[in-house]
Motif scaffolding. Sequence first.
Motif, PDB file in Angstrom:
ATOM      1  N   LYS A 113       0.799  -1.227   0.000  1.00  0.00           N
ATOM      2  CA  LYS A 113       0.000   0.000   0.000  1.00  0.00           C
ATOM      3  C   LYS A 113       0.831   1.277   0.000  1.00  0.00           C
ATOM      4  CE  LYS A 113      -4.000  -2.118   2.237  1.00  0.00           C
ATOM      5  NZ  LYS A 113      -4.946  -2.055   3.386  1.00  0.00           N
ATOM      6  N   ALA A 114       2.122   1.182   0.283  1.00  0.00           N
ATOM      7  CA  ALA A 114       2.951   2.385   0.366  1.00  0.00           C
ATOM      8  C   ALA A 114       2.965   3.182  -0.943  1.00  0.00           C
ATOM      9  CB  ALA A 114       4.367   2.026   0.797  1.00  0.00           C
ATOM     10  N   PRO A 115       3.205   2.564  -2.112  1.00  0.00           N
ATOM     11  CA  PRO A 115       3.153   3.332  -3.359  1.00  0.00           C
ATOM     12  C   PRO A 115       1.771   3.940  -3.625  1.00  0.00           C
ATOM     13  CG  PRO A 115       4.280   1.247  -3.703  1.00  0.00           C
ATOM     14  CD  PRO A 115       3.647   1.179  -2.354  1.00  0.00           C
ATOM     15  N   PHE A 116       0.723   3.217  -3.237  1.00  0.00           N
ATOM     16  CA  PHE A 116      -0.624   3.740  -3.438  1.00  0.00           C
ATOM     17  C   PHE A 116      -0.869   4.959  -2.555  1.00  0.00           C
ATOM     18  CE2 PHE A 116      -5.266   3.659  -2.621  1.00  0.00           C
ATOM     19  CZ  PHE A 116      -5.697   3.842  -3.921  1.00  0.00           C
ATOM     20  N   TYR A 117      -0.406   4.919  -1.303  1.00  0.00           N
ATOM     21  CA  TYR A 117      -0.531   6.082  -0.428  1.00  0.00           C
ATOM     22  C   TYR A 117       0.258   7.267  -0.989  1.00  0.00           C
ATOM     23  CZ  TYR A 117      -2.531   2.978   3.116  1.00  0.00           C
ATOM     24  OH  TYR A 117      -3.342   2.085   3.801  1.00  0.00           O
ATOM     25  N   ALA A 118       1.442   6.978  -1.541  1.00  0.00           N
ATOM     26  CA  ALA A 118       2.237   8.036  -2.164  1.00  0.00           C
ATOM     27  C   ALA A 118       1.484   8.667  -3.329  1.00  0.00           C
ATOM     28  CB  ALA A 118       3.580   7.473  -2.639  1.00  0.00           C
ATOM     29  N   LEU A 119       0.803   7.821  -4.108  1.00  0.00           N
ATOM     30  CA  LEU A 119       0.012   8.323  -5.229  1.00  0.00           C
ATOM     31  C   LEU A 119      -1.116   9.220  -4.750  1.00  0.00           C
ATOM     32  CD1 LEU A 119      -0.481   8.030  -8.369  1.00  0.00           C
ATOM     33  CD2 LEU A 119      -2.182   6.317  -7.748  1.00  0.00           C
ATOM     34  N   LEU A 120      -1.784   8.836  -3.677  1.00  0.00           N
ATOM     35  CA  LEU A 120      -2.887   9.654  -3.146  1.00  0.00           C
ATOM     36  C   LEU A 120      -2.377  11.002  -2.646  1.00  0.00           C
ATOM     37  CD1 LEU A 120      -5.004   7.023  -1.164  1.00  0.00           C
ATOM     38  CD2 LEU A 120      -5.398   7.924  -3.471  1.00  0.00           C
ATOM     39  N   ILE A 121      -1.183  11.018  -2.060  1.00  0.00           N
ATOM     40  CA  ILE A 121      -0.619  12.275  -1.570  1.00  0.00           C
ATOM     41  C   ILE A 121      -0.324  13.217  -2.732  1.00  0.00           C
ATOM     42  CG2 ILE A 121       1.369  13.324  -0.410  1.00  0.00           C
ATOM     43  CD1 ILE A 121       1.514  10.789   1.333  1.00  0.00           C
ATOM     44  N   ILE A 122       0.328  12.709  -3.772  1.00  0.00           N
ATOM     45  CA  ILE A 122       0.642  13.580  -4.910  1.00  0.00           C
ATOM     46  C   ILE A 122      -0.634  13.978  -5.656  1.00  0.00           C
ATOM     47  CG2 ILE A 122       1.026  11.788  -6.673  1.00  0.00           C
ATOM     48  CD1 ILE A 122       3.068  15.014  -6.128  1.00  0.00           C
ATOM     49  N   SER A 123      -1.661  13.133  -5.588  1.00  0.00           N
ATOM     50  CA  SER A 123      -2.936  13.469  -6.221  1.00  0.00           C
ATOM     51  C   SER A 123      -3.580  14.675  -5.553  1.00  0.00           C
ATOM     52  CB  SER A 123      -3.887  12.268  -6.165  1.00  0.00           C
ATOM     53  OG  SER A 123      -3.413  11.197  -6.954  1.00  0.00           O
ATOM     54  N   LEU A 178       7.029   5.745   1.058  1.00  0.00           N
ATOM     55  CA  LEU A 178       8.042   4.880   0.441  1.00  0.00           C
ATOM     56  C   LEU A 178       9.284   4.790   1.321  1.00  0.00           C
ATOM     57  CD1 LEU A 178       7.793   6.221  -3.225  1.00  0.00           C
ATOM     58  CD2 LEU A 178       6.566   4.290  -2.228  1.00  0.00           C
ATOM     59  N   LYS A 179       9.729   5.952   1.816  1.00  0.00           N
ATOM     60  CA  LYS A 179      10.918   5.965   2.676  1.00  0.00           C
ATOM     61  C   LYS A 179      10.662   5.210   3.976  1.00  0.00           C
ATOM     62  CE  LYS A 179      12.647  10.388   0.889  1.00  0.00           C
ATOM     63  NZ  LYS A 179      12.950  11.801   1.208  1.00  0.00           N
ATOM     64  N   LYS A 180       9.445   5.352   4.489  1.00  0.00           N
ATOM     65  CA  LYS A 180       9.089   4.684   5.738  1.00  0.00           C
ATOM     66  C   LYS A 180       9.161   3.167   5.591  1.00  0.00           C
ATOM     67  CE  LYS A 180       5.419   4.587   9.240  1.00  0.00           C
ATOM     68  NZ  LYS A 180       4.054   5.072   9.597  1.00  0.00           N
ATOM     69  N   ASN A 181       8.857   2.670   4.368  1.00  0.00           N
ATOM     70  CA  ASN A 181       8.882   1.232   4.112  1.00  0.00           C
ATOM     71  C   ASN A 181      10.120   0.792   3.337  1.00  0.00           C
ATOM     72  OD1 ASN A 181       5.986  -0.057   4.853  1.00  0.00           O
ATOM     73  ND2 ASN A 181       5.714   2.070   4.199  1.00  0.00           N
ATOM     74  N   ASN A 182      11.092   1.730   3.199  1.00  0.00           N
ATOM     75  CA  ASN A 182      12.349   1.421   2.502  1.00  0.00           C
ATOM     76  C   ASN A 182      12.104   0.905   1.098  1.00  0.00           C
ATOM     77  OD1 ASN A 182      14.035   2.032   4.768  1.00  0.00           O
ATOM     78  ND2 ASN A 182      13.451   0.044   5.661  1.00  0.00           N
ATOM     79  N   ILE A 183      11.192   1.580   0.389  1.00  0.00           N
ATOM     80  CA  ILE A 183      10.861   1.201  -0.975  1.00  0.00           C
ATOM     81  C   ILE A 183      11.524   2.183  -1.933  1.00  0.00           C
ATOM     82  CG2 ILE A 183       9.011   0.949  -2.669  1.00  0.00           C
ATOM     83  CD1 ILE A 183       7.172   0.164  -0.383  1.00  0.00           C
TER      84      ILE A 183
END
Length: 392
Positions: A200-210, A384-389
């Motif tokens: 879910k980390a990339p998806f959360y990142a997408l929602l933030i930039i959205s 992403l950084k929080k999950n080391n992605i």
Amino acid sequence: MPKRVWFLIIGMLVNTTGNSFLWPLNAIYMHDYLGKTLAMAGFVLMLNSAAGVLGNLLGGYLFDRIGGYKAIMFGILLTIASLIGLTIWHGWPHYVWFLTILGFSGGIVFPSMFALAGAAWPEGGRKAFNAIYLAQNVGVAVGPALAGIVADYQFDYVFKVNLGMYILFFFIALFTFKRLEVGSIAPKSVVSESKRIVNKAPFYALLIISASSVLCWLAYSQWSATISSYTQDLGLGLKQYSLLWTINGLLIVLGQPLIAPLVKRWEHHLKRQLVFGVTLIAISFGIIAFASDFKMFGAAMLVLTFGEMFYTPALPTIANQLAPKGRQGFYQGIINSAATGGRMIGPLFGGIMVDQFGMIPLVLTLVVIVLLAIIPCLTYDYPLKKNNIVVD
């Protein structure tokens, strides 16, 4: 570039010219000719955008089921039918009905146009889509310029010429698009994606930039809503207002070499592109606060367009980087929906603000809103950084 792609480019040019023939003048027509408040005009434009969202989803579904050619022809015929109605009945409330249908029918056409471009020139990669994108912006440059001239002579003729452009588009599609169908290549949409999101980390990142996209498009949409009416109140003619959109469209096409060195330098620093673009957009609204003549509005549009050129292309790039394999369509659908959401609520928000407080308070509020969009631009990769992605 293959000959078959040129048919799509010409079709998109005619389509966008016809589409942009009316939309910059909608708020002006409802406010100045039909006597409606800017809040009501904003509500109608919101309906138009909401119908466009549904049209895009249906267009993707139809491409899956019946193919791009039939989907496009259905959208064009529905557009022509609504434009015939609008040409005959463009009073109130008929204008609301037909404008909403136009948003829906126009939304049906676009997904299939881009999908056909990929099918017609698969080896072209991004080049095919870039060509369609440039055709869109040439149409945005030509359409409003012609519309301003026609509307300045007699506004009723705008509807007739718009109808004529879509009839021309119909014949271009009828005689050339059928041969472009290749297999069953279809774009993925949010509706067609049913896979469960595992990471879910990339998806959360997408929602933030959205969130950044929603804020920026809320402000940007004022140019075809409250700002269009404001220019008329200041004494700018329809020709001059339409010329502002011509500047926008031509600059997007002709200004690419000007921004290329900086874009290349920041190729792997998308945050810088985003922040720089958002800052320019905010400055453009600051200029509007002091604008009283065509030169100042032209300067604001110039700065806005350069901001758009840095900011807008970075969003789908980020969405593509964040998307897991096989989920690119879903992620692109989310980022596009955010932009549409901003366009939906923007005109209504702006209309209410102007009716209650005036134009200058709205513009200053927009500067703050756009600057707030910098926050998600800087923090979208926190999950992403929080999950080391690490994304590509």
